[in-house]
Motif scaffolding. Structure first.
Motif, PDB file in Angstrom:
ATOM      1  N   SER A 297      11.983   2.908  -6.670  1.00 16.03           N
ATOM      2  CA  SER A 297      12.266   2.258  -5.385  1.00 16.03           C
ATOM      3  C   SER A 297      11.704   3.048  -4.211  1.00 16.03           C
ATOM      4  CB  SER A 297      13.778   2.079  -5.209  1.00 16.03           C
ATOM      5  OG  SER A 297      14.436   3.332  -5.215  1.00 16.03           O
ATOM      6  N   LYS A 298      11.321   4.293  -4.439  1.00 12.77           N
ATOM      7  CA  LYS A 298      10.754   5.126  -3.378  1.00 12.77           C
ATOM      8  C   LYS A 298       9.241   4.958  -3.248  1.00 12.77           C
ATOM      9  CE  LYS A 298      14.585   7.032  -1.990  1.00 12.77           C
ATOM     10  NZ  LYS A 298      15.098   6.792  -0.622  1.00 12.77           N
ATOM     11  N   LEU A 299       8.665   4.071  -4.053  1.00 12.15           N
ATOM     12  CA  LEU A 299       7.235   3.801  -3.943  1.00 12.15           C
ATOM     13  C   LEU A 299       6.970   2.716  -2.903  1.00 12.15           C
ATOM     14  CD1 LEU A 299       6.066   3.788  -7.683  1.00 12.15           C
ATOM     15  CD2 LEU A 299       5.706   5.580  -5.966  1.00 12.15           C
ATOM     16  N   THR A 300       5.926   2.922  -2.123  1.00 13.92           N
ATOM     17  CA  THR A 300       5.423   1.904  -1.197  1.00 13.92           C
ATOM     18  C   THR A 300       3.960   1.664  -1.539  1.00 13.92           C
ATOM     19  OG1 THR A 300       6.930   2.602   0.572  1.00 13.92           O
ATOM     20  CG2 THR A 300       5.016   1.292   1.207  1.00 13.92           C
ATOM     21  N   LEU A 301       3.659   0.473  -2.061  1.00 18.22           N
ATOM     22  CA  LEU A 301       2.309   0.157  -2.493  1.00 18.22           C
ATOM     23  C   LEU A 301       1.521  -0.520  -1.384  1.00 18.22           C
ATOM     24  CD1 LEU A 301       2.977  -1.363  -6.045  1.00 18.22           C
ATOM     25  CD2 LEU A 301       2.539   1.029  -5.456  1.00 18.22           C
ATOM     26  N   GLY A 302       0.361   0.032  -1.048  1.00 18.16           N
ATOM     27  CA  GLY A 302      -0.586  -0.671  -0.199  1.00 18.16           C
ATOM     28  C   GLY A 302      -1.450  -1.560  -1.073  1.00 18.16           C
ATOM     29  N   LEU A 303      -1.716  -2.789  -0.640  1.00 23.05           N
ATOM     30  CA  LEU A 303      -2.442  -3.776  -1.449  1.00 23.05           C
ATOM     31  C   LEU A 303      -3.751  -4.120  -0.740  1.00 23.05           C
ATOM     32  CD1 LEU A 303       0.666  -6.090  -2.075  1.00 23.05           C
ATOM     33  CD2 LEU A 303      -0.031  -4.047  -3.371  1.00 23.05           C
ATOM     34  N   GLU A 304      -4.867  -3.793  -1.369  1.00 28.73           N
ATOM     35  CA  GLU A 304      -6.165  -3.854  -0.698  1.00 28.73           C
ATOM     36  C   GLU A 304      -7.230  -4.374  -1.666  1.00 28.73           C
ATOM     37  OE1 GLU A 304      -9.057  -3.178   2.343  1.00 28.73           O
ATOM     38  OE2 GLU A 304      -6.874  -3.089   2.447  1.00 28.73           O
ATOM     39  N   CYS A 305      -8.273  -5.015  -1.140  1.00 28.90           N
ATOM     40  CA  CYS A 305      -9.436  -5.344  -1.954  1.00 28.90           C
ATOM     41  C   CYS A 305     -10.692  -5.105  -1.135  1.00 28.90           C
ATOM     42  CB  CYS A 305      -9.389  -6.787  -2.469  1.00 28.90           C
ATOM     43  SG  CYS A 305      -9.279  -8.066  -1.203  1.00 28.90           S
ATOM     44  N   GLY A 306     -11.775  -4.806  -1.831  1.00 32.25           N
ATOM     45  CA  GLY A 306     -13.042  -4.554  -1.147  1.00 32.25           C
ATOM     46  C   GLY A 306     -14.192  -4.640  -2.132  1.00 32.25           C
ATOM     47  N   ASN A 317      -6.726  -9.085  -8.559  1.00 30.19           N
ATOM     48  CA  ASN A 317      -5.766  -9.375  -7.487  1.00 30.19           C
ATOM     49  C   ASN A 317      -4.449  -9.944  -8.002  1.00 30.19           C
ATOM     50  OD1 ASN A 317      -7.571  -8.422  -5.617  1.00 30.19           O
ATOM     51  ND2 ASN A 317      -8.300 -10.425  -4.966  1.00 30.19           N
ATOM     52  N   PRO A 318      -4.470 -10.950  -8.888  1.00 30.01           N
ATOM     53  CA  PRO A 318      -3.184 -11.416  -9.431  1.00 30.01           C
ATOM     54  C   PRO A 318      -2.433 -10.336 -10.197  1.00 30.01           C
ATOM     55  CG  PRO A 318      -4.907 -13.030  -9.839  1.00 30.01           C
ATOM     56  CD  PRO A 318      -5.588 -11.799  -9.339  1.00 30.01           C
ATOM     57  N   LEU A 319      -3.165  -9.437 -10.875  1.00 26.48           N
ATOM     58  CA  LEU A 319      -2.515  -8.327 -11.583  1.00 26.48           C
ATOM     59  C   LEU A 319      -1.796  -7.420 -10.599  1.00 26.48           C
ATOM     60  CD1 LEU A 319      -2.048  -6.661 -14.174  1.00 26.48           C
ATOM     61  CD2 LEU A 319      -4.203  -5.476 -13.660  1.00 26.48           C
ATOM     62  N   ILE A 320      -2.460  -7.104  -9.498  1.00 23.35           N
ATOM     63  CA  ILE A 320      -1.813  -6.291  -8.455  1.00 23.35           C
ATOM     64  C   ILE A 320      -0.567  -7.006  -7.944  1.00 23.35           C
ATOM     65  CG2 ILE A 320      -2.093  -5.447  -6.085  1.00 23.35           C
ATOM     66  CD1 ILE A 320      -5.006  -4.813  -6.781  1.00 23.35           C
ATOM     67  N   GLY A 321      -0.659  -8.326  -7.798  1.00 29.39           N
ATOM     68  CA  GLY A 321       0.505  -9.097  -7.337  1.00 29.39           C
ATOM     69  C   GLY A 321       1.683  -8.999  -8.289  1.00 29.39           C
ATOM     70  N   VAL A 322       1.417  -9.013  -9.592  1.00 30.87           N
ATOM     71  CA  VAL A 322       2.494  -8.869 -10.584  1.00 30.87           C
ATOM     72  C   VAL A 322       3.166  -7.510 -10.440  1.00 30.87           C
ATOM     73  CG1 VAL A 322       2.960  -8.636 -13.060  1.00 30.87           C
ATOM     74  CG2 VAL A 322       1.513 -10.497 -12.238  1.00 30.87           C
ATOM     75  N   ALA A 446       0.955   2.923   7.813  1.00 26.85           N
ATOM     76  CA  ALA A 446       2.193   2.137   7.729  1.00 26.85           C
ATOM     77  C   ALA A 446       3.146   2.680   6.671  1.00 26.85           C
ATOM     78  CB  ALA A 446       1.869   0.673   7.431  1.00 26.85           C
ATOM     79  N   GLY A 447       2.738   3.751   5.971  1.00 22.09           N
ATOM     80  CA  GLY A 447       3.645   4.417   5.034  1.00 22.09           C
ATOM     81  C   GLY A 447       3.363   4.200   3.566  1.00 22.09           C
ATOM     82  N   ALA A 448       2.258   3.515   3.206  1.00 23.69           N
ATOM     83  CA  ALA A 448       1.942   3.346   1.785  1.00 23.69           C
ATOM     84  C   ALA A 448       1.713   4.709   1.150  1.00 23.69           C
ATOM     85  CB  ALA A 448       0.707   2.462   1.616  1.00 23.69           C
ATOM     86  N   ASN A 449       2.436   5.014   0.067  1.00 22.33           N
ATOM     87  CA  ASN A 449       2.201   6.304  -0.585  1.00 22.33           C
ATOM     88  C   ASN A 449       1.340   6.188  -1.839  1.00 22.33           C
ATOM     89  OD1 ASN A 449       4.208   5.224  -2.229  1.00 22.33           O
ATOM     90  ND2 ASN A 449       5.750   6.748  -1.718  1.00 22.33           N
ATOM     91  N   ILE A 450       0.938   4.961  -2.190  1.00 27.07           N
ATOM     92  CA  ILE A 450      -0.123   4.705  -3.165  1.00 27.07           C
ATOM     93  C   ILE A 450      -0.775   3.384  -2.755  1.00 27.07           C
ATOM     94  CG2 ILE A 450      -0.592   3.907  -5.520  1.00 27.07           C
ATOM     95  CD1 ILE A 450       1.077   5.971  -6.644  1.00 27.07           C
ATOM     96  N   ILE A 451      -2.108   3.331  -2.814  1.00 30.24           N
ATOM     97  CA  ILE A 451      -2.825   2.095  -2.506  1.00 30.24           C
ATOM     98  C   ILE A 451      -3.476   1.574  -3.782  1.00 30.24           C
ATOM     99  CG2 ILE A 451      -4.787   1.093  -1.262  1.00 30.24           C
ATOM    100  CD1 ILE A 451      -4.196   3.042   1.029  1.00 30.24           C
ATOM    101  N   LEU A 452      -3.225   0.300  -4.099  1.00 22.23           N
ATOM    102  CA  LEU A 452      -3.884  -0.384  -5.203  1.00 22.23           C
ATOM    103  C   LEU A 452      -5.046  -1.182  -4.630  1.00 22.23           C
ATOM    104  CD1 LEU A 452      -0.802  -1.685  -7.246  1.00 22.23           C
ATOM    105  CD2 LEU A 452      -1.945   0.541  -7.357  1.00 22.23           C
ATOM    106  N   VAL A 469      -5.922   3.846  -5.973  1.00 24.17           N
ATOM    107  CA  VAL A 469      -6.200   3.480  -7.360  1.00 24.17           C
ATOM    108  C   VAL A 469      -7.176   2.311  -7.356  1.00 24.17           C
ATOM    109  CG1 VAL A 469      -5.219   2.684  -9.546  1.00 24.17           C
ATOM    110  CG2 VAL A 469      -3.902   4.245  -8.078  1.00 24.17           C
ATOM    111  N   LYS A 470      -8.396   2.533  -7.848  1.00 23.95           N
ATOM    112  CA  LYS A 470      -9.439   1.518  -7.824  1.00 23.95           C
ATOM    113  C   LYS A 470      -9.366   0.689  -9.107  1.00 23.95           C
ATOM    114  CE  LYS A 470     -11.218   2.576  -4.656  1.00 23.95           C
ATOM    115  NZ  LYS A 470     -12.387   3.391  -4.602  1.00 23.95           N
ATOM    116  N   ILE A 471      -9.226  -0.634  -8.944  1.00 23.72           N
ATOM    117  CA  ILE A 471      -8.996  -1.555 -10.057  1.00 23.72           C
ATOM    118  C   ILE A 471     -10.159  -2.544 -10.124  1.00 23.72           C
ATOM    119  CG2 ILE A 471      -7.421  -3.300 -10.988  1.00 23.72           C
ATOM    120  CD1 ILE A 471      -5.212  -1.863  -9.291  1.00 23.72           C
ATOM    121  N   SER A 472     -10.884  -2.503 -11.225  1.00 25.03           N
ATOM    122  CA  SER A 472     -12.054  -3.355 -11.378  1.00 25.03           C
ATOM    123  C   SER A 472     -11.653  -4.754 -11.842  1.00 25.03           C
ATOM    124  CB  SER A 472     -13.013  -2.731 -12.401  1.00 25.03           C
ATOM    125  OG  SER A 472     -14.064  -3.618 -12.701  1.00 25.03           O
TER     126      SER A 472
END
Length: 539
Positions: A297-306, A317-322, A446-452, A469-472
């Protein structure tokens, strides 16, 4: 392997999952579809004959209109398709949502750095922050001295290569010329990071306030143990502004905060000596921090694509959403950014807002952004890059519909403007450009401590304080560029892995990165990208 995918039952186009050939025939929803041309992998083809002006639907929403009639089995291109997005309005907030099952993760933990304000960091960094670009040279001098002598700088392999070439040119032997990296003086400090930028004075006061708010977010960030702030003295971005934006003292934050104003010193040399002495003491305190157990619960995920491709919206992207939905269900936070890439799915996001006020803020920020873009002769329809278009994302609405899936299906608990900090559990929307680095810079602020970060074409983007974390989206990319990709979501197609299997694997990777057990590729490459967004138009 499946050869095509129809994403939503209401769609009238499908996506090629592999290169398709003219005259290939498919039975789709009981209809016989014969291709009238070759369809490259990742591109879209019509499922029935369509007329000029007909609306193209993907993900169950309008994503474009045809500028000419097309027979069934035709490829969508920029020549025959134009961007269109559905209208939106604020209605009743009656969104019904069933959170995912997360019993397997309720007792799972990661090893993090607990901060006085209750946040938990996934890393332990010391920050150097200039309030104005006039201090950038001083930061570079300090960076070379501190990183080298405290063991944070890795030997540059290209420096050794140049040394060898120079030696051969001058007829020198190279024996004994290789240097040995120093051991870290402060083993519990993950690094010293320098947020060099070009702002703080000379721009608009709005840009200055935005920058100060962002810098305050970095100081407040749970991955930051303390900060050294440099000021010239006469610039727009004053120390008092930063203190007001923080709203807390260093003692209240539990972090050493050191401020230095050059115009108060007799010489630059005197100031730099004092900075090094005081920062060294601050690093000694930061080194006392230790990783201890923390709930997810202490994780804050940043959600990004590029560097998105035609698979981004159906695999990565849908995997990140799950995964984001799982973290939200565990009472953590997630932050979905890139407002130009939410164009066309606004109504769905509005309907998911938990309050009318939250929905209203989202609408206001979206419309203001679009208006500013149009005022300078641009617009969200110009967002797709040449790389996006080559790989099948030919309208902004197609790109957006796929990009928005990173946010999963959780209710939206808050909407943030750039420079605001996430405080509410659950899914937050953050107004950023689609520009990768300006957006990731805002996510960390904004406080994300991990970015997907999903990518289909490849990008090295990282962040100074937040692991990225770079996700192909496809399995070809990690084979082609294996030093920038951390996770292959393309195995959904290439290995017929289920989305649940991949989500379970990605959760384990997130926990390992959050615990400091694994470094991301961007961390290994020391890819510390930091570009604050100015309020001018950037898509």
């Amino acid at each position: 392997m499946e050869r095509y995918l129809k994403i939503h039952s209401g769609d009238n186009v499908a996506v090629a999952l592999t290169d398709l050939n003219e005259n290939d025939r498919f039975e789709i929803d009981g209809n016989d579809v014969q291709l009238v041309q070759d369809i490259p992998v990742k591109h879209k083809f019509t499922l029935n004959a369509m007329n000029e002006g007909d609306t193209i639907c993907m993900y169950g929403v309008p994503v474009g209109k045809l500028t000419t009639g097309l027979p069934a089995g035709s490829m969508l291109t920029v020549e025959n398709t134009r961007h269109v997005a559905a209208p939106y309005h604020i209605g009743k907030q009656e969104y019904r949502y069933q959170p995912p099952e997360v019993d397997n993760y309720t007792d799972r933990t990661f090893q993090g750095y607990h901060r006085k304000d209750g946040q938990v960091g996934t890393a332990n960094y010391w920050l150097f922050i200039p309030l104005v670009f006039c201090q950038n040279r001083n930061l570079k001098v300090l960076q070379e001295a501190l990183e080298t002598e405290l063991g944070f700088r890795r030997e540059n392999p290209y420096k050794l290569q140049v040394r060898e070439l120079a030696g051969k040119f001058q007829g020198r032997t190279q024996e004994g010329t290789n240097t040995v990296e120093k051991n870290k003086v402060f083993p519990n400090v993950d690094g010293i990071k320098f947020l060099i930028h070009e702002g703080g004075c000379g721009g608009t006061r709005q840009d200055t306030q935005l920058l100060v708010n962002l810098l305050a977010g970095y100081i407040r960030h749970p991955n930051v143990a303390g900060a050294t702030v440099l000021s010239l003295g006469c610039q727009h971005a004053q120390i008092a502004m930063l203190e007001e934006a923080l709203g807390q003292t260093g003692e209240e934050l539990g972090k050493p905060l050191l401020f230095f104003e050059q115009q108060q010193y007799s010489s630059e040399h005197t100031m730099l000596n004092e900075i090094i002495h005081d920062t060294f003491e601050g690093l000694r305190k930061a080194n006392n921090c230790r990783r201890t157990s923390a709930p997810l619960s202490k994780l804050t995920l940043g959600l990004e694509c590029g560097g998105s491709d035609g698979f981004s919206g159906i695999s990565a992207n849908p995997l990140i959403g799950v995964v984001a939905d799982r973290i939200n269900a565990l009472k953590g936070k997630s932050i979905l950014s890139e407002f130009p890439e939410l164009c066309g799915v606004e109504q769905d996001l509005i309907d998911r807002c938990t309050t009318r006020e939250t929905a209203g803020k989202f609408v206001r920020l979206m419309r203001n952004y679009e208006t500013r873009a149009q005022e300078v002769g641009s617009g969200f329809d110009m967002n797709p890059s040449p790389g996006n278009i080559r790989d099948g994302l030919i309208t902004d609405a197609i790109k957006s519909a796929g990009a928005a899936t990173k946010g999963g299906r959780s209710p939206i608990s808050d909407v943030l403007d750039y420079g605001e900090y996430a405080t509410r559990k659950g899914l937050n929307l953050l107004c950023t450009p689609g520009n990768d680095v300006e957006s990731t810079t805002g996510l960390a602020g904004a406080g994300a401590n991990i970015i997907l970060f999903s990518t289909g074409l490849g990008t090295p983007t990282g962040n100074p304080v937040c692991p990225v974390v770079k996700i192909s989206s496809n399995s070809m990319l990690p084979e082609k560029i294996n030093d920038i990709i951390d996770f292959d979501a393309g195995r959904l197609f290439s290995e017929s892995k289920s989305q649940k299997e991949l989500a379970d694997e990605l959760m384990e990777l997130i926990i390992a990165v959050a615990s400091g057990e694994k470094q991301t590729c961007a961390q290994k490459l020391q890819q510390d990208d930091f570009i604050p967004w100015k309020r001018g138009i950037s898509l």
